[in-house]
Design an enzyme around this catalytic site. Structure first.
Site, short mmCIF file in Angstrom:
data_model
loop_
_atom_site.label_atom_id
_atom_site.label_comp_id
_atom_site.label_asym_id
_atom_site.label_seq_id
_atom_site.Cartn_x
_atom_site.Cartn_y
_atom_site.Cartn_z
CB CYS A 93 42.31 21.60 37.96
SG CYS A 93 43.32 20.13 37.84
CB THR A 132 57.14 52.46 43.45
OG1 THR A 132 58.15 52.80 44.39
CG2 THR A 132 57.21 53.36 42.24
N GLY A 147 42.15 43.12 41.85
CA GLY A 147 40.94 42.93 42.65
C GLY A 147 41.21 42.15 43.93
CB SER A 206 40.23 43.71 38.70
OG SER A 206 41.37 43.19 38.08
#
Ligand SMILES: Cc1ncc(COP(=O)(O)O)c(C=O)c1O
Length: 381
Positions: A323, A236, A71, A198
């Protein structure tokens, strides 16, 4: 550890058995799909069959499907490819709640002098279509990029209405539909000119995605060096991954009935939490949201504390914060919606999947509530 309850399906999903099996077959057909000999032709045949399946799931034509590494790359190809084609005069309109793969790229573009504007949202996560119309008229963007559904809050954005306004103003629309695939019907994103998805959000493999590209908007490739994907994305192709993605599209996209069951479970979880702790705020509760997602603000308790406790108890959820370098920073999406830094640091994201059960949800509620009450009573004493 006996229990493991996975309530983090917006982060990723387990690889489905159909995708796993198809990938094993894909790994055996190891030819390069660009080779002219029989091994290459066989790999190409499998890849084109996979392209048909993915196109069907996306409500697109096979020729509109460009395979990417996920994505993030699909978003990058849509935005960077548009920038490369328009040059420094490129004007981009986006929203303030996009995924970091769009947000960070827009910052980079701004640093290069590109004009970028972001549509604001309110605390409920909604965009004002009147503001969109105003920006389309005054700013005259070449491209508008608004996600189909938000990964943190689940808020659904009205892509058909946004597309109609963009097209009337002569702008193209890109939508990041990574969280929408498998949770909303294709009609939700079909009106956009470019669509990113995705595989790993629908029990397919990681490292595979698609940019759907309609017509010929003059998009420049961002990867050169080969004529793969009809010269729109060099390199590829990841044939086993693509074949796995197709299998997930064919077998793993939940039915409307399953999606409704997931939503019923999510609503039950929110109701139980609200009944047992009035200081839990459900972010964007009254906005149209993905039926599997809940962004919970536990007033007064930083999310990383609960996240750690839940992890020790075998329950996986995620925090509405990131984080970095050892310090917890609040989610830019929640800040853009108007939460304070402290409030944003109190948000937990719970995302259910088709295999989530009532027992799992009840265990989560029981465990989280008992720890919230324990932490609160310790604070008071
Ligand atoms: C809304 C959204 N866009 C883009 C992405 C990036 O997708 P990928 O992990 O395939 O690069 C994600 C992943 O979490 C997402 O939730």
């Amino acid at each position: 550890m006996d229990t493991f309850i996975y309530l983090d399906n917006n982060a990723t999903t387990p690889l489905g058995t159909h995708a796993r099996q198809a990938m094993m077959e894909g790994l055996s057909e190891w030819g390069n799909p660009s080779s002219a000999h029989r091994l290459g032709r066989k790999a190409r045949e499998l890849m084109e069959k996979a392209r048909d399946s993915v196109a069907t799931a996306l409500g697109a034509k096979p020729t509109e499907v460009i395979f990417t590494s996920g994505g993030s790359e699909a978003n990058g190809l849509a935005l960077m490819g548009s920038y490369f084609s328009k040059g420094d005069h490129f004007r981009l309109l986006t929203s303030s709640v996009e995924h970091s793969s769009v947000r960070d790229l827009t910052r980079w573009l701004e640093g290069r002098g590109v004009e970028v504007r972001a549509l604001p949202t309110n605390r409920q996560g909604t965009l004002d279509l009147g503001v969109l119309e105003e920006q389309l008229k005054n700013f005259r963007p070449h491209l508008v990029s608004v996600m189909a559904a938000n990964n943190e809050t689940g808020v659904i954005y009205p892509i058909p209405e946004i597309a109609a306004r963009c097209h009337a103003a002569g702008a193209l629309l890109h939508t990041d539909a990574v969280q929408a695939l498998g949770k909303l019907p294709a009609s939700h994103w079909q009106a956009a000119d470019m669509v990113s998805v995705s595989a790993h959000k629908i029990r397919g493999p990681k490292g595979v995605g698609v940019l759907v590209l309609k017509g010929d908007p003059g998009l420049f490739p961002t990867h050169f060096g080969g004529s793969q994907e009809t010269k729109r994305r060099g390199g590829t192709e990841n044939t086993p991954g693509i074949i796995g993605f197709a299998a997930a599209c064919d077998a793993e996209i939940p039915s409307a009935e399953t999606l409704a069951q997931v939503e019923t479970l999510r609503d039950r979880m929110e109701r139980l939490l609200a009944e047992q702790d009035p200081e839990i705020e459900i972010i964007a509760k009254n906005t149209p949201r993905l039926g599997n997602t809940s962004c919970l603000r536990v007033v007064g308790i930083p999310s990383e504390i609960l996240l750690g406790i839940l992890d020790m108890q075998g329950i996986a959820v995620s925090a509405g914060s990131a984080c970095s370098s050892g310090s917890i920073s609040p989610s830019p999406v929640l800040l853009a919606m108007g939460l304070t830094r402290e409030e944003a640091k109190e948000c937990l994201r719970v995302s259910l999947g088709p295999s989530s059960t009532a027992e799992e949800v009840d265990t989560f509620v029981k465990v989280v509530i008992s720890h919230i009450h324990r932490i609160r009573s310790r604070k008071r004493s």
